[in-house]
Design an enzyme around this catalytic site. Structure first.
Site, short mmCIF file in Angstrom:
data_model
loop_
_atom_site.label_atom_id
_atom_site.label_comp_id
_atom_site.label_asym_id
_atom_site.label_seq_id
_atom_site.Cartn_x
_atom_site.Cartn_y
_atom_site.Cartn_z
N LYS A 240 35.73 -23.74 -41.00
CA LYS A 240 34.59 -23.29 -40.19
C LYS A 240 33.48 -22.79 -41.11
CE LYS A 240 37.13 -21.42 -36.16
NZ LYS A 240 36.56 -22.24 -35.09
N ARG A 314 45.85 -25.53 -29.74
CA ARG A 314 46.60 -26.40 -28.81
C ARG A 314 47.90 -26.90 -29.46
NH1 ARG A 314 41.57 -30.28 -28.12
NH2 ARG A 314 40.58 -28.31 -28.71
N1 BES Z 1 39.51 -20.57 -32.11
C1 BES Z 1 38.70 -21.70 -31.88
C2 BES Z 1 37.95 -21.65 -30.57
C3 BES Z 1 36.88 -20.63 -30.41
C4 BES Z 1 35.70 -20.73 -31.12
C5 BES Z 1 37.05 -19.66 -29.48
C6 BES Z 1 34.72 -19.80 -30.90
C7 BES Z 1 36.07 -18.72 -29.26
C8 BES Z 1 34.91 -18.80 -29.98
C9 BES Z 1 39.52 -22.99 -31.87
O1 BES Z 1 40.64 -22.98 -32.67
C10 BES Z 1 38.61 -24.07 -32.35
O2 BES Z 1 38.14 -23.97 -33.45
N2 BES Z 1 38.34 -25.04 -31.51
C11 BES Z 1 37.46 -26.09 -31.83
C12 BES Z 1 38.08 -27.38 -31.30
C13 BES Z 1 37.37 -28.61 -31.75
C14 BES Z 1 37.51 -28.79 -33.24
C15 BES Z 1 37.98 -29.79 -31.01
C16 BES Z 1 36.12 -25.84 -31.18
O3 BES Z 1 36.09 -25.36 -30.05
O4 BES Z 1 35.11 -26.09 -31.80
ZN ZN Z 2 40.28 -23.51 -34.69
#
Ligand code: BES
Ligand code: ZN
Ligand code: ZN
Length: 460
Positions: A240, A314
């Site tokens: 990230k 997930r």
């Molecule tokens: N923990 C994050 C989701 C998240 C991000 C929750 C910001 C609350 C605030 C999750 O693990 C994630 O990074 N999801 C990605 C999925 C994508 C790569 C398909 C997302 O939502 O960008």
């Molecule tokens: Zn993530």
């Protein structure tokens, strides 16, 4: 931090809650000295305004809390908490102005003004305490407040003090408090006992990945709660950017929320059999980190192509949900800070949930209002199933394009909970700026609505 009502025997100041439209008539009912004081004070009954009124000796004889206008109150979860936070230190009892339909919510909001996160520096929580109004279910409201404080504390504690080790310790402490059993499968035992995706996501971190399990109650319907316990989410090799990583200590918000809900269920002694499953990991970067393009075989046997290591929630939930499903409970509920897309869809304040059961959805929607815990139903939209099927494996953990990202994540999870009625919450678990009764930082989203809906959903 005080999250309880003041004893009824404490000396207390009568508090009149006054809506803006009622101020004039309230004043006209008062003795001349009070009317004069209020008229000269600048008190307009605006939401959150407060005023102490002295007796002839200059000691406070009563307090006023401005209750504003309906439109202003509708913007707040706990409107009276604004005044509760502004009142001077002391003990108050509500003397007039609150209708029965808002009493419980407002009293909960008042209790929550007593929350502060003071593990690392002392904080100033509100100092005004409330004597519980007659007829209120005091024990239940104090349970709700304590559970909310637990959730906030768990989420607010940074990953340096809330890794998988400490999340396990918190679960064990909760289990011990209520006589529940707690067991843990950690490290390579996850491989031996067939939780390959929990292991894969967490294996690059210094603290071992694990599955925490808690069980409580031996009669009644079976309820299984599954909470995402990603103690920190760097995104893995699909790292990230710093701006997105900054808040990722809260990526165990799902685990915190199911522990909070479990606390409520156990403290209120609900007649059900509770199982809590928390896959606890840190999604970290190291030479043994899982990679984009890897194909994992899950506990259920479904293969998953990793198209983004940041879609890790997930994966760990899938193995935990498969175990939940094997027990054939009456209801499985997962809670997870799963997607940014859920935030785009409904923002920070609403907790979106998915279920195939119209009955459960209706129960939750009604309960949410009563519990001041707003939720919003989202669809398991079948035509999008193809988006999570990459061809090279059974499932894709991160469909290209990101359209309907919260829905495709929910559809992914549903593939692992096929034999039990299932509800999934994609929550934020964070309050971006302080609001009355809601401190900035970690926050429960959904557990009060769920608790309130449980009797109808499970036939308790
Ligand atoms: N923990 C994050 C989701 C998240 C991000 C929750 C910001 C609350 C605030 C999750 O693990 C994630 O990074 N999801 C990605 C999925 C994508 C790569 C398909 C997302 O939502 O960008
Ligand atoms: Zn993530
Ligand atoms: Zn995550």
């Amino acid at each position: 931090m005080t999250l309880s009502f003041a004893p009824a025997s404490d000396p207390s100041l009568p508090l009149h809650v006054i809506a803006q439209s009622d101020l004039e008539s309230w004043i006209s009912d008062q003795p001349g000295s009070v009317a004069t004081w209020v008229e000269h004070s600048g008190f307009t009954a605006g939401l959150g305004q407060t005023l102490l009124i002295p007796d002839a000796d200059g000691a406070p004889s009563m307090a006023l809390a401005g209750y504003g206008k309906p439109a202003g109150r509708a913007r707040k979860r706990f409107p009276l908490a604004a005044a509760a936070e502004a009142l001077p230190k002391g003990t108050y009892r509500i003397a007039s102005g609150l209708s029965d339909d808002v009493l419980e919510t407002e009293c909960l909001g008042w209790l929550l003004t007593g929350y502060s996160f003071d593990r690392y520096a002392s904080q100033s929580a509100a100092k005004a305490r409330l004597v519980a109004p007659d007829g209120l279910d005091v024990a239940r409201l104090e349970v709700l407040a304590k559970a909310e404080a637990l959730i906030r504390d768990l989420v607010n504690t940074p990953a340096s003090d809330m890794g998988p080790d400490q999340l396990q310790a918190a679960s064990e402490a909760l289990a011990q408090e209520f006589g529940a059993s707690c067991s843990v499968i950690a490290g390579n035992d996850l491989l031996d006992q067939n939780f390959p995706m929990i292991h894969t996501v967490g294996r690059a971190a210094a603290q071992a990945p694990r599955l925490i399990e808690m069980n409580w109650g031996d009669a009644g319907p079976k309820l299984t709660l599954v909470g995402k316990g990603v103690c920190f989410d760097t995104g893995g090799l699909n790292l990230k950017p710093g701006s997105s990583m900054g808040l990722m200590k809260k990526d165990m918000g799902g685990a915190a929320n199911v522990l909070g809900l479990a606390r409520m269920i156990m403290a209120l002694n609900l007649p059900l059999q509770l199982r809590v499953l928390i896959p606890a990991v840190e999604n970290s970067v190291a030479g043994n980190a899982f990679r984009p393009g890897d194909i994992l075989t899950s506990r259920k046997g479904l293969t998953v192509e990793i198209n983004n290591t940041d879609a890790e929630g997930r994966l760990v939930l899938a193995d935990a949900l498969a175990l939940a499903d094997e027990g054939k409970p009456d209801l499985v509920i997962s809670m997870a800070t799963l997607t940014g897309a859920a935030r785009v869809a409904v923002g920070a304040d609403l907790a979106p949930f998915y279920t195939d059961s119209d009955k459960a959805a209706d129960a939750l929607t009604h309960a949410a209002r009563a519990a001041a815990d707003p939720v919003w139903r989202m669809p398991f939209h079948e035509p999008y199933e193809g988006m999570i099927e990459p061809g090279i494996a059974d499932l894709d953990n991160a469909p290209a394009g990101g359209f309907a990202g919260s829905i495709t994540a929910a559809l992914f999870l549903r593939r692992f909970a096929v034999d039990s009625p299932y509800i999934h919450f994609d929550i934020y678990s964070w309050q971006r700026s302080k609001e009355p009764g809601r401190s900035k930082g970690g926050l429960g989203q959904g557990p009060r609505a769920l608790l309130t809906a449980l009797p109808e959903m499970l036939g308790l």
